[in-house]
Write a protein that holds these residues in place. Structure first.
Motif, PDB file in Angstrom:
ATOM      1  N   HIS A  37       0.850  -1.198   0.000  1.00 32.98           N
ATOM      2  CA  HIS A  37       0.000   0.000   0.000  1.00 32.98           C
ATOM      3  C   HIS A  37       0.878   1.237   0.000  1.00 32.98           C
ATOM      4  O   HIS A  37       2.095   1.150   0.112  1.00 32.98           O
ATOM      5  CB  HIS A  37      -0.988  -0.025   1.168  1.00 32.98           C
ATOM      6  CG  HIS A  37      -0.361   0.059   2.529  1.00 32.98           C
ATOM      7  ND1 HIS A  37       0.543  -0.863   3.004  1.00 32.98           N
ATOM      8  CD2 HIS A  37      -0.518   0.978   3.540  1.00 32.98           C
ATOM      9  CE1 HIS A  37       0.899  -0.532   4.236  1.00 32.98           C
ATOM     10  NE2 HIS A  37       0.287   0.581   4.576  1.00 32.98           N
ATOM     11  N   HIS A  44       1.568   3.687   1.961  1.00 28.71           N
ATOM     12  CA  HIS A  44       2.202   4.335   3.120  1.00 28.71           C
ATOM     13  C   HIS A  44       3.725   4.251   3.012  1.00 28.71           C
ATOM     14  O   HIS A  44       4.279   3.222   2.625  1.00 28.71           O
ATOM     15  CB  HIS A  44       1.722   3.698   4.426  1.00 28.71           C
ATOM     16  CG  HIS A  44       0.347   4.147   4.819  1.00 28.71           C
ATOM     17  ND1 HIS A  44      -0.455   3.452   5.676  1.00 28.71           N
ATOM     18  CD2 HIS A  44      -0.368   5.245   4.437  1.00 28.71           C
ATOM     19  CE1 HIS A  44      -1.608   4.097   5.831  1.00 28.71           C
ATOM     20  NE2 HIS A  44      -1.580   5.181   5.085  1.00 28.71           N
ATOM     21  N   ASP A  97       6.114   3.951   5.048  1.00 34.27           N
ATOM     22  CA  ASP A  97       6.914   2.975   5.817  1.00 34.27           C
ATOM     23  C   ASP A  97       6.988   1.615   5.104  1.00 34.27           C
ATOM     24  O   ASP A  97       7.633   0.690   5.590  1.00 34.27           O
ATOM     25  CB  ASP A  97       6.405   2.836   7.262  1.00 34.27           C
ATOM     26  CG  ASP A  97       4.951   2.427   7.378  1.00 34.27           C
ATOM     27  OD1 ASP A  97       4.178   2.717   6.437  1.00 34.27           O
ATOM     28  OD2 ASP A  97       4.576   1.835   8.408  1.00 34.27           O
ATOM     29  N   HIS A  98       6.346   1.536   3.931  1.00 31.68           N
ATOM     30  CA  HIS A  98       6.401   0.308   3.113  1.00 31.68           C
ATOM     31  C   HIS A  98       7.038   0.540   1.744  1.00 31.68           C
ATOM     32  O   HIS A  98       7.231  -0.400   0.988  1.00 31.68           O
ATOM     33  CB  HIS A  98       4.991  -0.271   2.934  1.00 31.68           C
ATOM     34  CG  HIS A  98       4.389  -0.699   4.233  1.00 31.68           C
ATOM     35  ND1 HIS A  98       4.214  -2.016   4.572  1.00 31.68           N
ATOM     36  CD2 HIS A  98       3.971   0.033   5.301  1.00 31.68           C
ATOM     37  CE1 HIS A  98       3.691  -2.083   5.795  1.00 31.68           C
ATOM     38  NE2 HIS A  98       3.534  -0.852   6.252  1.00 31.68           N
ATOM     39  N   CYS A 147       0.191  -4.189   6.242  1.00 30.26           N
ATOM     40  CA  CYS A 147      -0.311  -3.415   7.383  1.00 30.26           C
ATOM     41  C   CYS A 147      -1.729  -3.813   7.773  1.00 30.26           C
ATOM     42  O   CYS A 147      -2.230  -3.343   8.788  1.00 30.26           O
ATOM     43  CB  CYS A 147      -0.300  -1.921   7.050  1.00 30.26           C
ATOM     44  SG  CYS A 147       0.833  -0.941   8.033  1.00 30.26           S
ATOM     45  N   HIS A 163      -4.639  -2.843   6.784  1.00 28.75           N
ATOM     46  CA  HIS A 163      -5.614  -1.759   6.964  1.00 28.75           C
ATOM     47  C   HIS A 163      -7.041  -2.200   6.653  1.00 28.75           C
ATOM     48  O   HIS A 163      -7.976  -1.728   7.302  1.00 28.75           O
ATOM     49  CB  HIS A 163      -5.227  -0.543   6.117  1.00 28.75           C
ATOM     50  CG  HIS A 163      -3.982   0.133   6.605  1.00 28.75           C
ATOM     51  ND1 HIS A 163      -3.924   0.805   7.807  1.00 28.75           N
ATOM     52  CD2 HIS A 163      -2.739   0.222   6.069  1.00 28.75           C
ATOM     53  CE1 HIS A 163      -2.700   1.294   7.977  1.00 28.75           C
ATOM     54  NE2 HIS A 163      -1.959   0.940   6.932  1.00 28.75           N
ATOM     55  N   PRO A 172      -0.026   4.841   9.957  1.00 27.51           N
ATOM     56  CA  PRO A 172       0.658   3.840   9.147  1.00 27.51           C
ATOM     57  C   PRO A 172       0.653   2.457   9.755  1.00 27.51           C
ATOM     58  O   PRO A 172       0.562   2.318  10.948  1.00 27.51           O
ATOM     59  CB  PRO A 172       2.080   4.375   9.040  1.00 27.51           C
ATOM     60  CG  PRO A 172       2.256   5.310  10.178  1.00 27.51           C
ATOM     61  CD  PRO A 172       0.911   5.836  10.506  1.00 27.51           C
TER      62      PRO A 172
HETATM   63 ZN   LIG Z   1       0.065   1.470   6.483  1.00 28.80          ZN
END
Ligand SMILES: [Zn+2]
Ligand SMILES: [Zn+2]
Length: 341
Positions: A95, A97, A99-100, A214, A216, A341
């Motif tokens: 996704h 975000h 941090d990925h 993550c 989500h 996140p």
């Molecule tokens: Zn995320």
């Protein structure tokens, strides 16, 4: 039984045992998940930082799943584990975000043409397109007041932040190689509403190996989609997104994974959350696999869960029905705690 036959049988059994050991070793050597990016771990050679990345070696493929939160740290961890990024079958970005995704520039420096699967987002960072019919026309306007002088291209394409990268955006759940499926779901949680996320499901002889970034859209929703591929869920690894969830939500979800979806093994990381690590460890015991940064998790029957092998579907319809009833309750899985996140 004559002594000769007994000897022959014994020889055959030893041979078969040797063959079994050799096969299992080969599978274990080939199939593994190596955690390249996370904020916890016990490998002194690896840097810890919030974010997620893992190298999946399974079914003859080498798949990079997500690329961490900082390009330099990602590059250092890749080097520390001796991972060859020039030799990947493809990359999956779960996704949008950061941090990925922040290590993607490093991947592209090393391997500029690698295929990258990412979720399709309208006007998204991975690039997209729409037919020009999407916008209303007004032919009474003079050309200079009209988009494209009134003559739009048939398909309007929208750029990506990584121009020239070989993206393939995924709209709905798709089997991209035999037994390898990208599960595409959308979050409906406040803070990440409409965020699209891909999870990687590999249908192995032991059941589904599910890697989540993550979660989500909800780990329960992702597992339910994976169970539609094969109800036997062998392993879930990655971020379950319960990092800020209260105890009752954690308990309900851990119970669902164990008792409703009958997940065999878990290897949680990233945004799963410290109290959820504890709850999963307690519930799954020796079927909880530590997955800090630098860990290589061997996949396959060595993980256990074999006592259920050969049974029919692991999901009982009654369990699933009552679970869905529960899940319809307001905020059953801490959706409100899921923003960020
Ligand atoms: Zn995320
Ligand atoms: Zn994350």
């Amino acid at each position: 039984m004559t002594r000769y036959v007994a000897l022959l049988l014994a020889g055959a059994l030893v041979g078969a045992a040797a063959l079994t050991v050799a096969t299992e070793t080969a599978v274990a050597a080939e199939s593994k998940i190596t955690i390249l990016y996370d904020a916890f771990g016990n490998d002194a050679a690896m840097k810890k930082d919030w974010g997620f990345s893992a190298l999946v070696e399974v079914a003859g493929k080498r798949i990079l799943f997500d690329t961490g939160n900082d390009g330099d740290i990602f590059a250092a961890n890749v080097k520390a584990k001796g991972v060859d990024l020039t030799n990947l079958d493809f990359v999956v970005l779960s996704h949008r975000h950061s941090d990925h995704m922040a290590g993607l520039n490093h991947v592209l420096t090393v391997n500029p043409k690698v295929k990258i699967y990412a979720p399709r987002e309208g006007f998204g960072i991975y690039g997209s397109s729409l037919p020009a019919s999407f916008y209303r026309k007004d032919e009474s306007l003079p050309p200079q007041m009209r988009y494209y002088d009134g003559k739009p291209p048939e398909v309007m394409t929208f750029g990506t932040a990584w121009q020239g990268a070989n993206f393939e955006v995924i709209e709905k759940t798709t089997e991209i190689a035999p037994g390898i499926t990208l599960i595409a779901l959308v979050s409906d949680a406040p803070g990440t509403r409409e965020l699209r996320e891909l999870s990687l499901a590999v249908n192995t002889p032991d059941g589904v190996m599910l890697l989540v970034g993550c979660s989500h859209p909800g780990i329960d929703k992702i597992v339910e989609a994976a169970a539609a591929i094969n109800p036997k869920i062998h392993l879930i690894a990655g971020g379950f997104h319960l990092v800020a969830a209260p105890d009752d939500v954690i308990t309900r979800l851990v119970t669902a994974l164990k008792d409703v979806f009958k997940v065999e093994n878990v290897a949680p990381g990233h945004c799963t959350g410290e109290p959820t690590f504890a709850a999963l460890k307690q519930a799954f015991g020796n079927r909880y696999f530590y997955a800090g940064v630098g860990t290589s998790l061997p996949l396959g029957s060595s993980m256990g869960g074999g006592e259920r092998r050969g049974e029919g579907p692991a999901l009982e319809e009654d369990d699933l029905t009552s679970y869905r009833r529960l899940a319809r309750r307001e905020d059953p899985f801490g959706m409100r705690a899921r923003s960020g996140p």
